[in-house]
Design a protein around this motif. Structure first.
Motif, PDB file in Angstrom:
ATOM      1  N   GLN A 128       0.855  -1.181   0.000  1.00 42.42           N
ATOM      2  CA  GLN A 128       0.000   0.000   0.000  1.00 42.42           C
ATOM      3  C   GLN A 128       0.890   1.230   0.000  1.00 42.42           C
ATOM      4  OE1 GLN A 128      -3.496   0.274  -0.075  1.00 42.42           O
ATOM      5  NE2 GLN A 128      -3.005   2.433  -0.397  1.00 42.42           N
ATOM      6  N   MET A 129       0.782   2.046  -1.040  1.00 41.42           N
ATOM      7  CA  MET A 129       1.630   3.213  -1.214  1.00 41.42           C
ATOM      8  C   MET A 129       0.777   4.470  -1.091  1.00 41.42           C
ATOM      9  SD  MET A 129       4.081   1.945  -4.357  1.00 41.42           S
ATOM     10  CE  MET A 129       2.717   1.897  -5.518  1.00 41.42           C
ATOM     11  N   ASN A 130       1.022   5.246  -0.048  1.00 35.55           N
ATOM     12  CA  ASN A 130       0.312   6.494   0.188  1.00 35.55           C
ATOM     13  C   ASN A 130       1.267   7.674   0.078  1.00 35.55           C
ATOM     14  OD1 ASN A 130      -2.083   5.047   0.797  1.00 35.55           O
ATOM     15  ND2 ASN A 130      -1.497   4.877   2.952  1.00 35.55           N
ATOM     16  N   SER A 131       0.705   8.864  -0.065  1.00 39.13           N
ATOM     17  CA  SER A 131       1.493  10.097  -0.154  1.00 39.13           C
ATOM     18  C   SER A 131       2.607   9.965  -1.184  1.00 39.13           C
ATOM     19  CB  SER A 131       2.064  10.459   1.219  1.00 39.13           C
ATOM     20  OG  SER A 131       1.039  10.626   2.176  1.00 39.13           O
ATOM     21  N   LEU A 132       2.261   9.486  -2.362  1.00 37.54           N
ATOM     22  CA  LEU A 132       3.258   9.223  -3.395  1.00 37.54           C
ATOM     23  C   LEU A 132       3.920  10.507  -3.873  1.00 37.54           C
ATOM     24  CD1 LEU A 132       1.377   6.437  -5.316  1.00 37.54           C
ATOM     25  CD2 LEU A 132       3.691   6.234  -4.377  1.00 37.54           C
ATOM     26  N   LYS A 133       5.213  10.391  -4.177  1.00 37.92           N
ATOM     27  CA  LYS A 133       6.026  11.494  -4.653  1.00 37.92           C
ATOM     28  C   LYS A 133       6.563  11.177  -6.043  1.00 37.92           C
ATOM     29  CE  LYS A 133       7.674  12.312   0.070  1.00 37.92           C
ATOM     30  NZ  LYS A 133       8.879  12.374   0.939  1.00 37.92           N
ATOM     31  N   PRO A 134       6.909  12.201  -6.840  1.00 42.08           N
ATOM     32  CA  PRO A 134       7.490  11.929  -8.161  1.00 42.08           C
ATOM     33  C   PRO A 134       8.718  11.024  -8.108  1.00 42.08           C
ATOM     34  CG  PRO A 134       6.843  14.217  -8.032  1.00 42.08           C
ATOM     35  CD  PRO A 134       6.657  13.647  -6.650  1.00 42.08           C
ATOM     36  N   GLU A 135       9.520  11.112  -7.056  1.00 47.00           N
ATOM     37  CA  GLU A 135      10.705  10.271  -6.932  1.00 47.00           C
ATOM     38  C   GLU A 135      10.379   8.807  -6.668  1.00 47.00           C
ATOM     39  OE1 GLU A 135      10.836  13.026  -3.186  1.00 47.00           O
ATOM     40  OE2 GLU A 135      10.089  13.132  -5.246  1.00 47.00           O
ATOM     41  N   ASP A 136       9.107   8.482  -6.421  1.00 44.12           N
ATOM     42  CA  ASP A 136       8.681   7.091  -6.306  1.00 44.12           C
ATOM     43  C   ASP A 136       8.484   6.437  -7.669  1.00 44.12           C
ATOM     44  OD1 ASP A 136       8.556   7.046  -3.432  1.00 44.12           O
ATOM     45  OD2 ASP A 136       6.630   8.090  -3.541  1.00 44.12           O
ATOM     46  N   THR A 137       8.539   7.218  -8.736  1.00 42.79           N
ATOM     47  CA  THR A 137       8.361   6.690 -10.085  1.00 42.79           C
ATOM     48  C   THR A 137       9.445   5.665 -10.397  1.00 42.79           C
ATOM     49  OG1 THR A 137       7.279   8.684 -10.915  1.00 42.79           O
ATOM     50  CG2 THR A 137       8.330   7.258 -12.535  1.00 42.79           C
ATOM     51  N   ALA A 138       9.033   4.453 -10.753  1.00 44.53           N
ATOM     52  CA  ALA A 138       9.964   3.363 -11.020  1.00 44.53           C
ATOM     53  C   ALA A 138       9.188   2.136 -11.463  1.00 44.53           C
ATOM     54  CB  ALA A 138      10.781   3.032  -9.766  1.00 44.53           C
ATOM     55  N   VAL A 139       9.919   1.129 -11.923  1.00 46.27           N
ATOM     56  CA  VAL A 139       9.351  -0.196 -12.100  1.00 46.27           C
ATOM     57  C   VAL A 139       9.491  -0.930 -10.777  1.00 46.27           C
ATOM     58  CG1 VAL A 139       9.473  -2.382 -13.335  1.00 46.27           C
ATOM     59  CG2 VAL A 139       9.899  -0.240 -14.553  1.00 46.27           C
ATOM     60  N   TYR A 140       8.393  -1.443 -10.259  1.00 47.07           N
ATOM     61  CA  TYR A 140       8.382  -2.135  -8.976  1.00 47.07           C
ATOM     62  C   TYR A 140       8.363  -3.645  -9.209  1.00 47.07           C
ATOM     63  CZ  TYR A 140       7.708   2.153  -6.358  1.00 47.07           C
ATOM     64  OH  TYR A 140       7.886   3.390  -5.777  1.00 47.07           O
ATOM     65  N   GLN A 177       7.724  -9.926 -12.946  1.00 48.35           N
ATOM     66  CA  GLN A 177       8.036  -9.266 -14.211  1.00 48.35           C
ATOM     67  C   GLN A 177       8.183  -7.757 -14.072  1.00 48.35           C
ATOM     68  OE1 GLN A 177       5.041 -10.307 -13.288  1.00 48.35           O
ATOM     69  NE2 GLN A 177       3.721  -8.522 -13.612  1.00 48.35           N
ATOM     70  N   GLY A 178       7.697  -7.195 -12.994  1.00 50.42           N
ATOM     71  CA  GLY A 178       7.755  -5.764 -12.766  1.00 50.42           C
ATOM     72  C   GLY A 178       6.487  -5.064 -13.214  1.00 50.42           C
ATOM     73  N   THR A 179       6.112  -4.013 -12.491  1.00 45.97           N
ATOM     74  CA  THR A 179       4.954  -3.211 -12.849  1.00 45.97           C
ATOM     75  C   THR A 179       5.318  -1.734 -12.712  1.00 45.97           C
ATOM     76  OG1 THR A 179       2.587  -2.835 -12.416  1.00 45.97           O
ATOM     77  CG2 THR A 179       3.979  -3.275 -10.509  1.00 45.97           C
ATOM     78  N   GLN A 180       4.925  -0.938 -13.702  1.00 49.01           N
ATOM     79  CA  GLN A 180       5.310   0.469 -13.756  1.00 49.01           C
ATOM     80  C   GLN A 180       4.436   1.313 -12.834  1.00 49.01           C
ATOM     81  OE1 GLN A 180       7.843   2.128 -15.700  1.00 49.01           O
ATOM     82  NE2 GLN A 180       7.258   3.804 -14.311  1.00 49.01           N
ATOM     83  N   VAL A 181       5.081   2.129 -12.016  1.00 52.10           N
ATOM     84  CA  VAL A 181       4.408   3.129 -11.194  1.00 52.10           C
ATOM     85  C   VAL A 181       4.934   4.495 -11.608  1.00 52.10           C
ATOM     86  CG1 VAL A 181       4.100   4.070  -8.870  1.00 52.10           C
ATOM     87  CG2 VAL A 181       4.016   1.593  -9.243  1.00 52.10           C
ATOM     88  N   THR A 182       4.036   5.372 -12.037  1.00 47.88           N
ATOM     89  CA  THR A 182       4.408   6.713 -12.458  1.00 47.88           C
ATOM     90  C   THR A 182       3.642   7.731 -11.628  1.00 47.88           C
ATOM     91  OG1 THR A 182       4.804   5.957 -14.733  1.00 47.88           O
ATOM     92  CG2 THR A 182       4.552   8.322 -14.384  1.00 47.88           C
TER      93      THR A 182
END
Length: 115
Positions: free
Chosen positions: A81-93, A107-112
């Protein structure tokens, strides 16, 4: 023999929330560690959070207080659970499941996260 399937990535504005899921299947056995890692473009893969089968947790300093990892042992599924997301959290998870017998990556999932 062990596989993981991830879901939940997407596009969200800064300050928003996302919930990632990772379901493991195969010869899992009890006694394992499930975790999340991420990799931004041009950077090394880094640790985000982990949880043991006994529900002991650990977080990277960069996400502590904002992200929560949990697991459902009946479903062999780990959540982030990801709250208060910031631009620097952008990555493949990436999801990781490991113990003495195996070490498997999803396989990874993109979070932007947009500003």
């Amino acid at each position: 023999q062990v596989q993981v399937v991830e879901s939940g990535g997407g596009l969200v504005q800064a300050g928003g929330s996302l919930r990632l899921s990772c379901a493991a299947s195969g010869s899992i056995y009890s006694g394992n560690v499930m975790g999340w890692y991420r990799q931004a473009p041009g950077k090394q893969r880094e640790f985000v959070a982990r949880i043991t089968s006994g529900e002991s947790t650990n977080y990277a300093d960069s996400v502590k207080g904002r992200f929560t990892i949990s697991r459902d042992n009946a479903k062999n599924t780990v959540y982030l659970q990801m709250n208060s997301l910031k631009p620097e959290d952008t990555a493949v998870y990436y999801c990781n499941v490991r113990n003495w017998r195996y070490d498997v990556w999803g396989q990874g999932t993109q979070v932007t996260v947009s500003s």
